[in-house]
Design a protein around this motif. Structure first.
Motif, PDB file in Angstrom:
ATOM      1  N   ARG A 174       1.259   3.898  -3.105  1.00 48.30           N
ATOM      2  CA  ARG A 174       0.937   5.316  -2.831  1.00 48.30           C
ATOM      3  C   ARG A 174       2.143   6.188  -3.147  1.00 48.30           C
ATOM      4  N   THR A 176      -4.983  -2.413  -2.373  1.00 54.59           N
ATOM      5  CA  THR A 176      -4.427  -2.715  -3.702  1.00 54.59           C
ATOM      6  C   THR A 176      -4.868  -4.116  -4.124  1.00 54.59           C
ATOM      7  N   GLU A 204       0.841  -1.212   0.000  1.00 55.51           N
ATOM      8  CA  GLU A 204       0.000   0.000   0.000  1.00 55.51           C
ATOM      9  C   GLU A 204       0.878   1.265   0.000  1.00 55.51           C
ATOM     10  N   GLU A 207      -4.589   3.363  -0.167  1.00 53.18           N
ATOM     11  CA  GLU A 207      -5.752   2.653  -0.715  1.00 53.18           C
ATOM     12  C   GLU A 207      -5.484   1.153  -0.777  1.00 53.18           C
TER      13      GLU A 207
END
Ligand code: RIB
Ligand code: CA
Length: 314
Positions: free
Chosen positions: A50, A102, A46, A100
Protein backbone atom coordinates in the motif's frame (compact mmCIF):
# COMPACT_ATOMS: atom_id res chain seq x y z
CA UNK A 1 25.71 11.61 -12.86
CA UNK A 2 25.40 8.56 -15.09
CA UNK A 3 24.60 9.21 -18.76
CA UNK A 4 23.78 5.73 -20.11
CA UNK A 5 20.32 4.16 -19.64
CA UNK A 6 20.02 1.59 -16.86
CA UNK A 7 17.11 -0.87 -16.61
CA UNK A 8 16.29 -1.78 -13.03
CA UNK A 9 13.88 -3.63 -10.76
CA UNK A 10 13.51 -2.19 -7.24
CA UNK A 11 12.69 -4.60 -4.39
CA UNK A 12 11.55 -2.58 -1.39
CA UNK A 13 9.77 -2.47 2.01
CA UNK A 14 8.56 1.17 2.26
CA UNK A 15 9.60 2.52 4.86
CA UNK A 16 10.45 6.22 4.94
CA UNK A 17 13.95 5.81 3.55
CA UNK A 18 12.64 3.47 0.83
CA UNK A 19 10.13 6.18 -0.11
CA UNK A 20 12.92 8.76 -0.40
CA UNK A 21 14.95 6.38 -2.58
CA UNK A 22 11.99 5.80 -4.92
CA UNK A 23 11.21 9.52 -5.24
CA UNK A 24 14.86 10.34 -5.98
CA UNK A 25 15.08 7.65 -8.69
CA UNK A 26 11.82 8.86 -10.28
CA UNK A 27 13.63 12.13 -11.07
CA UNK A 28 16.41 10.45 -13.10
CA UNK A 29 15.33 9.80 -16.73
CA UNK A 30 18.40 7.62 -17.43
CA UNK A 31 17.03 5.06 -14.97
CA UNK A 32 14.25 2.93 -16.44
CA UNK A 33 12.29 1.27 -13.61
CA UNK A 34 10.83 -1.89 -15.14
CA UNK A 35 9.01 -2.91 -11.95
CA UNK A 36 8.78 -2.36 -8.21
CA UNK A 37 8.40 -5.45 -6.04
CA UNK A 38 7.48 -5.26 -2.38
CA UNK A 39 8.55 -7.39 0.56
CA UNK A 40 7.62 -7.58 4.26
CA UNK A 41 10.25 -6.00 6.48
CA UNK A 42 9.75 -2.49 7.81
CA UNK A 43 6.07 -3.41 7.97
CA UNK A 44 3.64 -6.13 6.80
CA UNK A 45 3.43 -6.95 3.07
CA UNK A 46 -0.01 -5.34 2.93
CA UNK A 47 1.40 -2.11 4.39
CA UNK A 48 4.60 -2.02 2.32
CA UNK A 49 2.60 -2.68 -0.86
CA UNK A 50 0.00 0.00 0.00
CA UNK A 51 2.85 2.40 0.83
CA UNK A 52 4.61 1.71 -2.47
CA UNK A 53 1.33 2.39 -4.29
CA UNK A 54 0.96 5.66 -2.37
CA UNK A 55 4.46 6.80 -3.41
CA UNK A 56 3.79 5.89 -7.06
CA UNK A 57 0.51 7.88 -6.97
CA UNK A 58 2.20 10.84 -5.25
CA UNK A 59 4.83 11.04 -8.00
CA UNK A 60 2.29 10.30 -10.76
CA UNK A 61 4.22 7.13 -11.70
CA UNK A 62 1.27 4.74 -11.57
CA UNK A 63 2.39 3.29 -14.93
CA UNK A 64 5.31 1.51 -13.24
CA UNK A 65 4.27 -2.13 -12.57
CA UNK A 66 3.97 -2.94 -8.86
CA UNK A 67 4.08 -6.58 -7.68
CA UNK A 68 3.66 -7.74 -4.09
CA UNK A 69 6.03 -10.36 -2.72
CA UNK A 70 6.77 -12.30 0.43
CA UNK A 71 4.74 -11.75 3.59
CA UNK A 72 7.46 -13.34 5.75
CA UNK A 73 11.11 -14.47 5.59
CA UNK A 74 11.81 -17.82 3.93
CA UNK A 75 12.25 -19.65 7.25
CA UNK A 76 11.71 -17.26 10.16
CA UNK A 77 8.74 -15.30 11.48
CA UNK A 78 8.61 -11.66 10.44
CA UNK A 79 10.15 -9.13 12.82
CA UNK A 80 9.18 -5.61 11.74
CA UNK A 81 11.00 -2.31 12.30
CA UNK A 82 9.88 0.31 14.86
CA UNK A 83 11.08 3.55 13.32
CA UNK A 84 8.57 3.62 10.44
CA UNK A 85 5.50 3.35 12.69
CA UNK A 86 2.53 0.98 12.57
CA UNK A 87 1.63 1.83 8.95
CA UNK A 88 5.25 1.55 7.83
CA UNK A 89 5.04 5.12 6.49
CA UNK A 90 3.63 7.11 9.42
CA UNK A 91 3.09 10.80 8.70
CA UNK A 92 2.41 10.25 5.00
CA UNK A 93 -1.01 10.13 3.40
CA UNK A 94 -0.61 6.39 2.78
CA UNK A 95 -3.08 5.47 5.50
CA UNK A 96 -5.79 7.05 3.32
CA UNK A 97 -5.36 4.20 0.81
CA UNK A 98 -7.20 0.93 1.57
CA UNK A 99 -5.18 -2.10 2.67
CA UNK A 100 -5.71 -4.87 0.11
CA UNK A 101 -4.92 -8.59 0.26
CA UNK A 102 -1.73 -9.39 -1.69
CA UNK A 103 -0.55 -12.38 -3.69
CA UNK A 104 3.14 -13.33 -3.55
CA UNK A 105 4.14 -12.93 -7.20
CA UNK A 106 7.33 -10.86 -6.94
CA UNK A 107 9.81 -13.73 -7.34
CA UNK A 108 8.02 -15.03 -10.45
CA UNK A 109 7.92 -11.53 -11.95
CA UNK A 110 11.63 -10.96 -11.23
CA UNK A 111 12.44 -14.21 -13.07
CA UNK A 112 10.13 -13.30 -15.98
CA UNK A 113 11.48 -9.76 -16.44
CA UNK A 114 15.18 -10.67 -16.05
CA UNK A 115 14.90 -13.52 -18.58
CA UNK A 116 13.39 -11.16 -21.17
CA UNK A 117 16.66 -9.18 -21.16
CA UNK A 118 19.54 -11.36 -19.87
CA UNK A 119 22.55 -9.52 -18.38
CA UNK A 120 20.86 -6.13 -18.91
CA UNK A 121 18.85 -5.69 -15.72
CA UNK A 122 20.09 -4.44 -12.36
CA UNK A 123 18.26 -5.31 -9.13
CA UNK A 124 18.23 -2.65 -6.38
CA UNK A 125 17.27 -4.25 -3.06
CA UNK A 126 16.13 -1.96 -0.24
CA UNK A 127 14.59 -4.53 2.12
CA UNK A 128 15.06 -8.11 3.31
CA UNK A 129 16.26 -10.32 0.42
CA UNK A 130 13.39 -12.80 0.61
CA UNK A 131 11.97 -12.21 -2.89
CA UNK A 132 15.37 -12.44 -4.58
CA UNK A 133 16.25 -15.62 -2.68
CA UNK A 134 12.93 -17.20 -3.67
CA UNK A 135 13.62 -16.30 -7.31
CA UNK A 136 17.07 -17.93 -7.11
CA UNK A 137 15.59 -21.06 -5.49
CA UNK A 138 12.91 -21.29 -8.19
CA UNK A 139 15.33 -20.71 -11.07
CA UNK A 140 19.01 -21.53 -10.33
CA UNK A 141 20.01 -20.07 -13.72
CA UNK A 142 18.89 -16.59 -12.65
CA UNK A 143 22.06 -15.33 -10.84
CA UNK A 144 24.03 -15.55 -14.09
CA UNK A 145 21.35 -13.60 -15.99
CA UNK A 146 21.25 -10.57 -13.69
CA UNK A 147 23.59 -7.69 -14.56
CA UNK A 148 24.21 -6.68 -10.95
CA UNK A 149 22.47 -6.61 -7.56
CA UNK A 150 22.92 -3.43 -5.53
CA UNK A 151 22.09 -4.28 -1.92
CA UNK A 152 21.34 -1.96 0.99
CA UNK A 153 22.34 -4.05 3.98
CA UNK A 154 25.02 -5.41 6.25
CA UNK A 155 27.36 -4.04 8.86
CA UNK A 156 31.07 -4.87 8.46
CA UNK A 157 33.08 -2.92 11.04
CA UNK A 158 30.22 -1.12 12.86
CA UNK A 159 27.56 -2.46 15.28
CA UNK A 160 24.29 -3.75 13.94
CA UNK A 161 21.11 -1.68 14.03
CA UNK A 162 18.78 -4.57 14.93
CA UNK A 163 20.94 -6.87 17.06
CA UNK A 164 24.49 -6.41 18.30
CA UNK A 165 26.03 -7.24 14.91
CA UNK A 166 23.32 -7.47 12.22
CA UNK A 167 21.80 -4.79 10.01
CA UNK A 168 17.97 -4.90 9.78
CA UNK A 169 17.51 -6.25 6.22
CA UNK A 170 19.90 -9.16 6.89
CA UNK A 171 18.56 -9.64 10.46
CA UNK A 172 14.99 -10.14 9.19
CA UNK A 173 15.92 -12.83 6.66
CA UNK A 174 19.47 -14.17 7.17
CA UNK A 175 18.74 -17.33 5.16
CA UNK A 176 17.75 -15.22 2.16
CA UNK A 177 20.85 -13.05 2.46
CA UNK A 178 23.00 -16.21 2.66
CA UNK A 179 21.49 -17.51 -0.59
CA UNK A 180 22.38 -14.27 -2.37
CA UNK A 181 25.90 -14.03 -0.92
CA UNK A 182 26.63 -17.70 -1.69
CA UNK A 183 25.47 -17.19 -5.29
CA UNK A 184 27.56 -16.04 -8.21
CA UNK A 185 25.46 -12.96 -8.99
CA UNK A 186 27.55 -9.77 -9.18
CA UNK A 187 26.93 -7.85 -5.94
CA UNK A 188 27.53 -4.30 -4.69
CA UNK A 189 26.84 -3.87 -0.97
CA UNK A 190 25.97 -0.52 0.65
CA UNK A 191 26.35 -1.29 4.40
CA UNK A 192 25.72 0.75 7.54
CA UNK A 193 29.45 1.50 7.68
CA UNK A 194 29.25 3.89 4.70
CA UNK A 195 25.82 5.32 5.58
CA UNK A 196 25.74 5.96 9.32
CA UNK A 197 27.34 9.41 9.16
CA UNK A 198 25.23 10.72 6.27
CA UNK A 199 22.11 12.35 7.74
CA UNK A 200 19.55 14.58 6.00
CA UNK A 201 19.72 17.69 8.19
CA UNK A 202 16.63 19.55 9.44
CA UNK A 203 17.41 22.62 7.30
CA UNK A 204 17.46 20.45 4.17
CA UNK A 205 14.11 18.93 5.17
CA UNK A 206 12.67 22.44 5.56
CA UNK A 207 14.13 23.40 2.13
CA UNK A 208 12.56 20.30 0.54
CA UNK A 209 9.27 21.25 2.18
CA UNK A 210 9.23 24.39 0.03
CA UNK A 211 9.53 22.43 -3.22
CA UNK A 212 5.92 21.70 -4.13
CA UNK A 213 3.46 18.91 -3.18
CA UNK A 214 5.96 16.04 -3.24
CA UNK A 215 8.50 17.94 -1.18
CA UNK A 216 5.84 19.11 1.26
CA UNK A 217 4.53 15.55 1.69
CA UNK A 218 8.05 14.19 2.10
CA UNK A 219 9.04 16.76 4.73
CA UNK A 220 5.76 16.05 6.62
CA UNK A 221 6.30 12.28 6.67
CA UNK A 222 9.90 12.70 7.85
CA UNK A 223 8.71 14.22 11.15
CA UNK A 224 7.58 10.92 12.78
CA UNK A 225 10.56 9.12 11.14
CA UNK A 226 13.01 11.54 12.80
CA UNK A 227 11.10 11.36 16.11
CA UNK A 228 11.21 7.54 16.06
CA UNK A 229 14.90 7.48 15.12
CA UNK A 230 15.60 9.69 18.12
CA UNK A 231 13.37 7.58 20.41
CA UNK A 232 14.44 4.09 19.31
CA UNK A 233 17.99 4.63 18.00
CA UNK A 234 19.15 7.90 19.56
CA UNK A 235 19.80 9.37 16.10
CA UNK A 236 19.37 13.14 15.43
CA UNK A 237 18.13 13.60 11.86
CA UNK A 238 16.95 11.38 8.98
CA UNK A 239 19.03 8.32 8.19
CA UNK A 240 19.37 7.87 4.42
CA UNK A 241 20.23 4.18 4.03
CA UNK A 242 18.05 3.35 1.01
CA UNK A 243 18.55 6.65 -0.86
CA UNK A 244 22.32 6.09 -0.52
CA UNK A 245 22.02 2.60 -2.02
CA UNK A 246 19.90 4.05 -4.86
CA UNK A 247 22.45 6.85 -5.34
CA UNK A 248 24.98 4.26 -6.53
CA UNK A 249 22.87 3.98 -9.70
CA UNK A 250 23.00 7.77 -10.17
CA UNK A 251 26.59 8.64 -9.24
CA UNK A 252 28.83 5.56 -8.72
CA UNK A 253 31.91 7.84 -8.75
CA UNK A 254 30.80 9.10 -5.31
CA UNK A 255 31.47 5.61 -3.88
CA UNK A 256 34.77 4.09 -2.74
CA UNK A 257 34.44 0.31 -3.15
CA UNK A 258 36.51 -2.58 -1.75
CA UNK A 259 36.27 -6.23 -2.81
CA UNK A 260 35.49 -8.44 0.21
CA UNK A 261 34.86 -12.08 1.09
CA UNK A 262 31.60 -12.02 3.09
CA UNK A 263 29.58 -14.85 4.61
CA UNK A 264 26.16 -14.42 6.23
CA UNK A 265 25.69 -15.92 9.70
CA UNK A 266 22.42 -17.86 10.04
CA UNK A 267 23.00 -19.99 13.18
CA UNK A 268 24.41 -17.73 15.89
CA UNK A 269 22.03 -17.09 18.78
CA UNK A 270 23.38 -13.53 19.17
CA UNK A 271 24.88 -13.09 15.69
CA UNK A 272 22.28 -14.30 13.17
CA UNK A 273 22.12 -11.91 10.20
CA UNK A 274 25.72 -10.77 10.66
CA UNK A 275 27.68 -10.04 7.45
CA UNK A 276 30.99 -11.64 8.39
CA UNK A 277 33.91 -10.32 6.31
CA UNK A 278 37.26 -12.12 6.17
CA UNK A 279 39.48 -9.23 7.29
CA UNK A 280 42.56 -11.19 8.48
CA UNK A 281 45.51 -9.94 6.45
CA UNK A 282 47.11 -13.35 5.93
CA UNK A 283 43.92 -15.34 5.36
CA UNK A 284 43.15 -16.58 1.84
CA UNK A 285 40.03 -14.82 0.52
CA UNK A 286 37.33 -15.57 -2.05
CA UNK A 287 35.99 -12.08 -2.84
CA UNK A 288 32.24 -12.27 -3.54
CA UNK A 289 31.06 -8.67 -3.22
CA UNK A 290 32.14 -5.07 -3.83
CA UNK A 291 31.51 -3.14 -0.61
CA UNK A 292 31.04 0.63 -0.31
CA UNK A 293 33.50 1.72 2.38
CA UNK A 294 33.00 5.47 1.83
CA UNK A 295 30.43 7.71 0.09
CA UNK A 296 30.71 11.44 -0.69
CA UNK A 297 27.91 12.47 1.68
CA UNK A 298 28.00 16.17 0.81
CA UNK A 299 27.54 15.45 -2.92
CA UNK A 300 24.76 12.98 -2.11
CA UNK A 301 22.76 15.46 0.02
CA UNK A 302 23.19 18.17 -2.66
CA UNK A 303 22.05 15.81 -5.45
CA UNK A 304 19.18 14.40 -3.35
CA UNK A 305 17.72 17.88 -2.72
CA UNK A 306 18.16 18.88 -6.38
CA UNK A 307 16.48 15.69 -7.61
CA UNK A 308 13.48 16.15 -5.28
CA UNK A 309 13.15 19.75 -6.55
CA UNK A 310 13.42 18.43 -10.15
CA UNK A 311 10.68 15.83 -9.48
CA UNK A 312 8.35 18.57 -8.27
CA UNK A 313 8.80 20.52 -11.47
CA UNK A 314 7.79 17.62 -13.76
O1 RIB B 1 18.93 -1.16 8.08
C1 RIB B 1 18.33 -0.23 7.22
C2 RIB B 1 17.43 -0.89 6.24
O2 RIB B 1 16.38 -1.57 6.92
C3 RIB B 1 16.70 0.11 5.32
O3 RIB B 1 16.45 -0.52 4.10
C4 RIB B 1 15.42 0.38 6.05
O4 RIB B 1 14.37 0.80 5.17
C5 RIB B 1 15.12 -0.98 6.60
O5 RIB B 1 14.49 -1.74 5.56
CA1 CA C 1 14.14 -0.55 3.29
Amino acid sequence: MVEEKNKIIIDTDPGHDDAMALLMLFAVPQIEILAITTVAGNSTIENTTRNAKYILNLAKKEHIPLYAGASKPIERDLIKANVHGISGLDGSGAESLPLEPTIDEASDKIIEIVKQDPKEITLLTLGPLTNIAKAFLKDPSLPKMIKQVIIMGGAITVPGNKNRVAEFNFFVDPEAAKIIFDSEVEKVLIPLDACNDIILPENAIREIGQSGLIGKTLSKMLIPYIENLKKFDGIAGALMYDPLAAYYLINPDAFQLEEMDIKIETNGEYTFGMSVAERRIAASKNPNVKVAVKIDGQKFIEDFINLIFRLNKR
